[in-house]
Design a protein around this motif. Sequence first.
Motif, short mmCIF file in Angstrom:
data_model
loop_
_atom_site.label_atom_id
_atom_site.label_comp_id
_atom_site.label_asym_id
_atom_site.label_seq_id
_atom_site.Cartn_x
_atom_site.Cartn_y
_atom_site.Cartn_z
N CYS A 105 0.87 -1.17 0.00
CA CYS A 105 0.00 0.00 0.00
C CYS A 105 0.90 1.22 0.00
O CYS A 105 1.87 1.28 0.76
CB CYS A 105 -0.91 0.00 1.22
N ASP A 106 0.60 2.16 -0.87
CA ASP A 106 1.39 3.38 -0.98
C ASP A 106 0.43 4.55 -1.04
O ASP A 106 -0.33 4.69 -2.00
CB ASP A 106 2.26 3.30 -2.24
N GLU A 107 0.46 5.39 -0.02
CA GLU A 107 -0.49 6.50 0.07
C GLU A 107 -0.31 7.50 -1.07
O GLU A 107 -1.28 8.12 -1.51
CB GLU A 107 -0.39 7.19 1.42
N VAL A 108 0.91 7.66 -1.57
CA VAL A 108 1.14 8.58 -2.69
C VAL A 108 0.39 8.09 -3.93
O VAL A 108 -0.28 8.86 -4.62
CB VAL A 108 2.65 8.75 -2.98
N ILE A 109 0.47 6.78 -4.21
CA ILE A 109 -0.25 6.20 -5.34
C ILE A 109 -1.75 6.34 -5.13
O ILE A 109 -2.50 6.72 -6.04
CB ILE A 109 0.13 4.72 -5.54
N GLU A 110 -2.22 6.05 -3.91
CA GLU A 110 -3.65 6.14 -3.62
C GLU A 110 -4.15 7.58 -3.83
O GLU A 110 -5.19 7.79 -4.45
CB GLU A 110 -3.94 5.69 -2.18
N LYS A 111 -3.41 8.54 -3.31
CA LYS A 111 -3.79 9.94 -3.44
C LYS A 111 -3.82 10.37 -4.91
O LYS A 111 -4.75 11.04 -5.36
CB LYS A 111 -2.81 10.83 -2.65
N ARG A 112 -2.83 9.93 -5.67
CA ARG A 112 -2.74 10.30 -7.08
C ARG A 112 -3.91 9.72 -7.87
O ARG A 112 -4.48 10.40 -8.73
CB ARG A 112 -1.41 9.82 -7.67
N GLN A 113 -4.30 8.50 -7.59
CA GLN A 113 -5.43 7.88 -8.28
C GLN A 113 -6.72 8.63 -8.00
O GLN A 113 -7.52 8.87 -8.91
CB GLN A 113 -5.57 6.41 -7.88
N ARG A 114 -6.94 9.01 -6.74
CA ARG A 114 -8.12 9.79 -6.39
C ARG A 114 -8.11 11.14 -7.11
O ARG A 114 -9.14 11.60 -7.60
CB ARG A 114 -8.22 9.98 -4.87
N GLN A 115 -6.94 11.76 -7.19
CA GLN A 115 -6.81 13.06 -7.84
C GLN A 115 -7.08 12.96 -9.34
O GLN A 115 -7.78 13.80 -9.91
CB GLN A 115 -5.40 13.64 -7.60
N ALA A 117 -8.98 10.75 -10.89
CA ALA A 117 -10.43 10.56 -11.06
C ALA A 117 -11.15 11.89 -10.85
O ALA A 117 -12.03 12.26 -11.65
CB ALA A 117 -10.95 9.50 -10.10
N ASP A 118 -10.78 12.61 -9.80
CA ASP A 118 -11.42 13.89 -9.50
C ASP A 118 -11.19 14.91 -10.63
O ASP A 118 -12.12 15.59 -11.05
CB ASP A 118 -10.87 14.44 -8.18
N ASP A 119 -9.95 14.97 -11.13
CA ASP A 119 -9.63 15.91 -12.22
C ASP A 119 -10.45 15.63 -13.47
O ASP A 119 -10.73 16.54 -14.25
CB ASP A 119 -8.14 15.84 -12.57
N MET A 120 -10.84 14.38 -13.64
CA MET A 120 -11.61 14.00 -14.82
C MET A 120 -13.12 13.99 -14.54
O MET A 120 -13.90 13.54 -15.36
CB MET A 120 -11.13 12.64 -15.34
N GLY A 121 -13.51 14.48 -13.35
CA GLY A 121 -14.92 14.61 -13.02
C GLY A 121 -15.56 13.36 -12.45
O GLY A 121 -16.77 13.19 -12.53
N HIS A 127 -10.79 0.34 -6.80
CA HIS A 127 -9.82 0.07 -7.86
C HIS A 127 -8.97 -1.14 -7.50
O HIS A 127 -8.95 -1.58 -6.35
CB HIS A 127 -8.93 1.29 -8.11
N SER A 128 -8.27 -1.62 -8.50
CA SER A 128 -7.35 -2.73 -8.32
C SER A 128 -6.09 -2.41 -9.10
O SER A 128 -6.16 -2.11 -10.29
CB SER A 128 -8.00 -4.02 -8.84
N LEU A 129 -4.97 -2.46 -8.43
CA LEU A 129 -3.69 -2.21 -9.08
C LEU A 129 -2.83 -3.45 -8.92
O LEU A 129 -2.61 -3.92 -7.80
CB LEU A 129 -2.99 -0.99 -8.45
#
Length: 138
Positions: A105-115, A117-121, A127-129
């Motif tokens: 688990c990597d919080e930087v990756i998690e935060k980036r994925q949420r960002q 998705a958010d940036d794209m509305g 999710h699964s990585l």
Amino acid sequence: MSVENQELKKAGLKITLPRVKILELLETAEHNNQHLSAEDVYRTLMESGEDVGLATVYRVLTQFESAGLVVRHNFEGGHSVFELAKGEHHDHMVNLDSGEVVEFCDEVIEKRQRQIADDMGFELIDHSLVLYVKRKKK
């Protein structure tokens, strides 16, 4: 009442010897940070002298999955493994040489994925990585 029996009852499943044995194996695998295929479960049961057929193992694992006790991961190449549903998110790396599955688990990756998705509305629901890896040559 054992922890396994309590978990089965809570999931609405009848307590049977195969279910208890398979749940015990998955809990042991969890403590050893392992993911087991149905064949791994079957082989381990046979080696310990348990008389449980492969079809029963598949049926019980499917019942566990439906009841939310386990999560099935289908990795590339038809590699399907099971782990206890812990309720906490983590991602996986699959070693292509050995088949070993490593959780991380990597919080930087998690935060980036949420960002992203958010940036794209969008709102990220789940999710699964999976990273497919090989050991570096020395």
